[in-house]
Enzyme design. Sequence first.
Site, PDB file in Angstrom:
ATOM      1  N   HIS A 131      -3.832   4.163   1.472  1.00 48.22           N
ATOM      2  CA  HIS A 131      -3.869   5.618   1.334  1.00 48.22           C
ATOM      3  C   HIS A 131      -5.293   6.161   1.221  1.00 48.22           C
ATOM      4  O   HIS A 131      -5.503   7.366   1.374  1.00 48.22           O
ATOM      5  CB  HIS A 131      -3.025   6.070   0.129  1.00 48.22           C
ATOM      6  CG  HIS A 131      -3.620   5.780  -1.204  1.00 48.22           C
ATOM      7  ND1 HIS A 131      -3.265   4.695  -1.958  1.00 48.22           N
ATOM      8  CD2 HIS A 131      -4.558   6.448  -1.938  1.00 48.22           C
ATOM      9  CE1 HIS A 131      -3.931   4.708  -3.095  1.00 48.22           C
ATOM     10  NE2 HIS A 131      -4.732   5.751  -3.104  1.00 48.22           N
ATOM     11  N   ASP A 161       0.521  -0.919   0.720  1.00 49.13           N
ATOM     12  CA  ASP A 161      -0.608  -0.020   0.461  1.00 49.13           C
ATOM     13  C   ASP A 161      -1.930  -0.780   0.420  1.00 49.13           C
ATOM     14  O   ASP A 161      -2.816  -0.467  -0.376  1.00 49.13           O
ATOM     15  CB  ASP A 161      -0.414   0.762  -0.832  1.00 49.13           C
ATOM     16  CG  ASP A 161      -1.345   1.979  -0.916  1.00 49.13           C
ATOM     17  OD1 ASP A 161      -1.791   2.446   0.144  1.00 49.13           O
ATOM     18  OD2 ASP A 161      -1.639   2.431  -2.038  1.00 49.13           O
ATOM     19  N   SER A 235      -9.076   4.332  -6.641  1.00 50.23           N
ATOM     20  CA  SER A 235      -8.156   3.669  -5.718  1.00 50.23           C
ATOM     21  C   SER A 235      -8.916   2.730  -4.790  1.00 50.23           C
ATOM     22  O   SER A 235      -9.904   3.118  -4.163  1.00 50.23           O
ATOM     23  CB  SER A 235      -7.400   4.708  -4.886  1.00 50.23           C
ATOM     24  OG  SER A 235      -6.494   5.427  -5.685  1.00 50.23           O
TER      25      SER A 235
END
Length: 393
Positions: A131, A161, A235
């Site tokens: 993402h 992911d 992230s």
Amino acid sequence: MRRIWLVFSQTVTVAVAVLFVVGTFKPDWLQRNVLVGAASRTVINPEGNVPVALASTSGPIQPLTAAARRAAPAVVSVTASKAPAAVNDPRAQDPWFRFFFGQQPSRQEPQIGLGSGVIVSPEGYLLTNNHVIDGADDIQVRLSDGREAQAKLVGTDPESDVAVLKIELDRLPAVTLGNIEQMQVGDAVLAIGNPFNVGQTVTSGIVSAMGRTGLGLSTFENFIQTDAAINPGNSGGALIDVNGNLVGINTAIYSRSGGNMGIGFAIPIDLARQVMEGLVRDGRVTRGWIGVQPRDLDPEFAQSFKLPVHEGVLITGVLQDGPASSAGMKPGDVVTQIGGKPVRNTAQLMNAVAALKPQTEALVGVQRGDKALELKITVAQRPNSPAAQRNPD
């Protein structure tokens, strides 16, 4: 002997008297001596000439400090940008429209996303989140030493992911991969990343839980939960153990405000490594598939059908002519083991099946009514099709 004792007594008496006099009229002499003996160095305050003790600068390095120094150079900042789309408004050519509303821009502003990544190989391979770079046309990587490079997208796996990037630079630092099987709840960990684009940041915490599932973040979930502060921009960053080894890729937080609330999640390194190896070697991730529709076994169902087991995965559907159907599995069966390892919920079943190598045989433990069976299933490759979504395992 008596004479020696008399001399000693007189000496002690004189010394005590001297200390009393000095302590009464010159107490600062005694304080200075104490301070010099207690600290590694002293500094004189120019305003009051008061000695100030400073702690020694040669103390032992703490374990978390050593871990951060070892892993931090391999953690990078990732900037992903998407080219602006053209604005096709036919009214923009109308003179009256331009008169009232002015000249409209022909293109929108570019979209820019910020995240983190981890160098896991001296050859330049990086792990990050899908993402973070999803849909990006240009990916720039900035190292902790200030160097920058354009990254090439090796491949992505939205179902976990995970994304793999590659950069071309010399003398790249690489983090050492840890052993997830040795991680336990309560172990100290560090989260390293680039939150809010303020620069590389290290936060500490513990492993709060292992094997978190059912969060709806990805298809295959087996997250490490930690209370180390993770914020937007973290992230794709590193979760490391006290030895500086990479144990997870930070991916999400639970938050009501958008900031850290002490509940963060990281993809375990064994899953990330499996995905990376598949993307680098084959350009895609190869997973096992047996063609069933599972759901968690609830106590009411087990009690209604008088099952002798209370943990497992209920099979509600079996794909016709699929691997499980060919091996004799039927709707209503309860899967209790795969390859000799117990499965207690749907997430564990999905992860266990996905880890199987296609075209190999796997022994699957099944409870059918009051009978315990063992089926030998020839595992197929998980297809990327609507059928695979309807029959995820």
